[in-house]
Design a protein around this motif. Structure first.
Motif, PDB file in Angstrom:
ATOM      1  N   LEU A 187     -34.915  -9.752 -13.653  1.00  0.00           N
ATOM      2  CA  LEU A 187     -34.684  -9.901 -15.070  1.00  0.00           C
ATOM      3  C   LEU A 187     -35.535  -9.455 -15.828  1.00  0.00           C
ATOM      4  O   LEU A 187     -35.243  -8.913 -16.822  1.00  0.00           O
ATOM      5  N   PHE A 188     -36.979  -9.401 -15.729  1.00  0.00           N
ATOM      6  CA  PHE A 188     -38.100  -9.051 -16.452  1.00  0.00           C
ATOM      7  C   PHE A 188     -37.770  -7.339 -16.341  1.00  0.00           C
ATOM      8  O   PHE A 188     -38.165  -6.651 -17.567  1.00  0.00           O
ATOM      9  N   SER A 204     -34.991  -5.699 -16.163  1.00  0.00           N
ATOM     10  CA  SER A 204     -33.871  -5.436 -17.061  1.00  0.00           C
ATOM     11  C   SER A 204     -34.046  -5.695 -18.633  1.00  0.00           C
ATOM     12  O   SER A 204     -33.771  -4.656 -19.444  1.00  0.00           O
ATOM     13  N   ILE A 205     -35.143  -6.603 -18.774  1.00  0.00           N
ATOM     14  CA  ILE A 205     -35.345  -6.701 -20.280  1.00  0.00           C
ATOM     15  C   ILE A 205     -36.466  -5.660 -20.823  1.00  0.00           C
ATOM     16  O   ILE A 205     -36.263  -5.200 -21.683  1.00  0.00           O
ATOM     17  N   HIS A 206     -37.282  -5.078 -19.721  1.00  0.00           N
ATOM     18  CA  HIS A 206     -38.248  -4.054 -20.093  1.00  0.00           C
ATOM     19  C   HIS A 206     -37.282  -2.821 -20.147  1.00  0.00           C
ATOM     20  O   HIS A 206     -37.602  -1.786 -21.101  1.00  0.00           O
ATOM     21  N   GLN A 207     -36.293  -2.601 -19.610  1.00  0.00           N
ATOM     22  CA  GLN A 207     -35.237  -1.477 -19.545  1.00  0.00           C
ATOM     23  C   GLN A 207     -34.910  -1.415 -20.860  1.00  0.00           C
ATOM     24  O   GLN A 207     -34.781  -0.382 -21.785  1.00  0.00           O
ATOM     25  N   PHE A 208     -34.071  -2.678 -21.389  1.00  0.00           N
ATOM     26  CA  PHE A 208     -33.667  -2.612 -22.553  1.00  0.00           C
ATOM     27  C   PHE A 208     -34.463  -2.435 -23.833  1.00  0.00           C
ATOM     28  O   PHE A 208     -34.321  -1.627 -24.680  1.00  0.00           O
ATOM     29  N   ASP A 209     -35.725  -3.016 -23.483  1.00  0.00           N
ATOM     30  CA  ASP A 209     -36.850  -2.631 -24.475  1.00  0.00           C
ATOM     31  C   ASP A 209     -37.041  -1.443 -24.807  1.00  0.00           C
ATOM     32  O   ASP A 209     -37.254  -0.873 -25.875  1.00  0.00           O
ATOM     33  N   ARG A 254     -48.366  -8.255 -21.077  1.00  0.00           N
ATOM     34  CA  ARG A 254     -47.624  -7.225 -20.961  1.00  0.00           C
ATOM     35  C   ARG A 254     -48.339  -5.961 -21.730  1.00  0.00           C
ATOM     36  O   ARG A 254     -48.804  -5.934 -23.152  1.00  0.00           O
ATOM     37  N   THR A 272     -38.283  -7.036 -27.968  1.00  0.00           N
ATOM     38  CA  THR A 272     -38.371  -8.715 -27.642  1.00  0.00           C
ATOM     39  C   THR A 272     -39.820  -9.205 -27.774  1.00  0.00           C
ATOM     40  O   THR A 272     -39.844 -10.413 -28.109  1.00  0.00           O
TER      41      THR A 272
END
Length: 177
Positions: A5-6, A8-13, A87, A155
């Protein structure tokens, strides 16, 4: 599952951040961002709160207490989350990228400028609902400025906005506003 999940979030970011950095007018947005970001620096909040207390009849001790409580609670949450999540900022996470300003601390998540801007905007909207759009646009501009200055991922600012507004609403309820 959590790690995925993290990731995927980082990839989106990274994609959203890269999109921002590739805008035609990024240099202009970065220049404007410096000024907008500066409006969310800490000392200005204390000055504005004192001015409201001195000049606005409805801004009594309860408002001042709620605002002070909100800022203390927000800063504690902000520091704890920042130290737990650790982060990296875009400059440290992305190859060949350099931010346009020097951030005040090492880690990116959450955005403290955005959190405080939304905290303060939430109070201002409660006091001046007729110009709510103005306050929300200012707070959102602070969050965007932090992205365009290269010191936060999207994010970071979204979570900062949620955190600041939530703490402000909690504090207003706590003191009975």
């Amino acid at each position: 599952m959590t790690r995925q999940l993290f990731a995927s979030i980082h990839q989106f970011d990274v994609l959203a951040f890269s999109w921002c950095m590739n805008r035609k007018r990024r240099e202009h947005l970065t220049q404007v961002g410096r000024y907008v970001s500066a409006t969310a620096d800490g000392p200005l909040y204390a000055l504005m709160a004192l001015l409201l207390y001195a000049l606005h009849d409805a801004f009594d001790e309860r408002w001042l207490q709620a605002m002070a409580l909100a800022f203390v609670v927000e800063r504690v949450i902000y520091l704890l989350v920042k130290r737990v999540c650790k982060r990296n900022r875009p400059q440290d996470a992305l190859i060949n990228f350099h931010s346009f300003i020097r951030p005040s601390d090492q880690f990116s998540f959450p955005s403290g400028h955005t959190s405080c801007a939304f905290l303060f905007a939430t109070f201002l909207v409660a006091l001046f609902p007729a110009v709510a759009l103005l306050w929300w646009l200012w707070a959102a501009s602070v969050g965007l400025s932090r992205i365009f200055l290269g010191v936060h991922f999207p994010t970071d600012t979204v979570v900062g906005a949620f955190m600041g507004a939530s703490v402000a609403l909690w504090a207003m309820g706590y003191v009975g506003l």
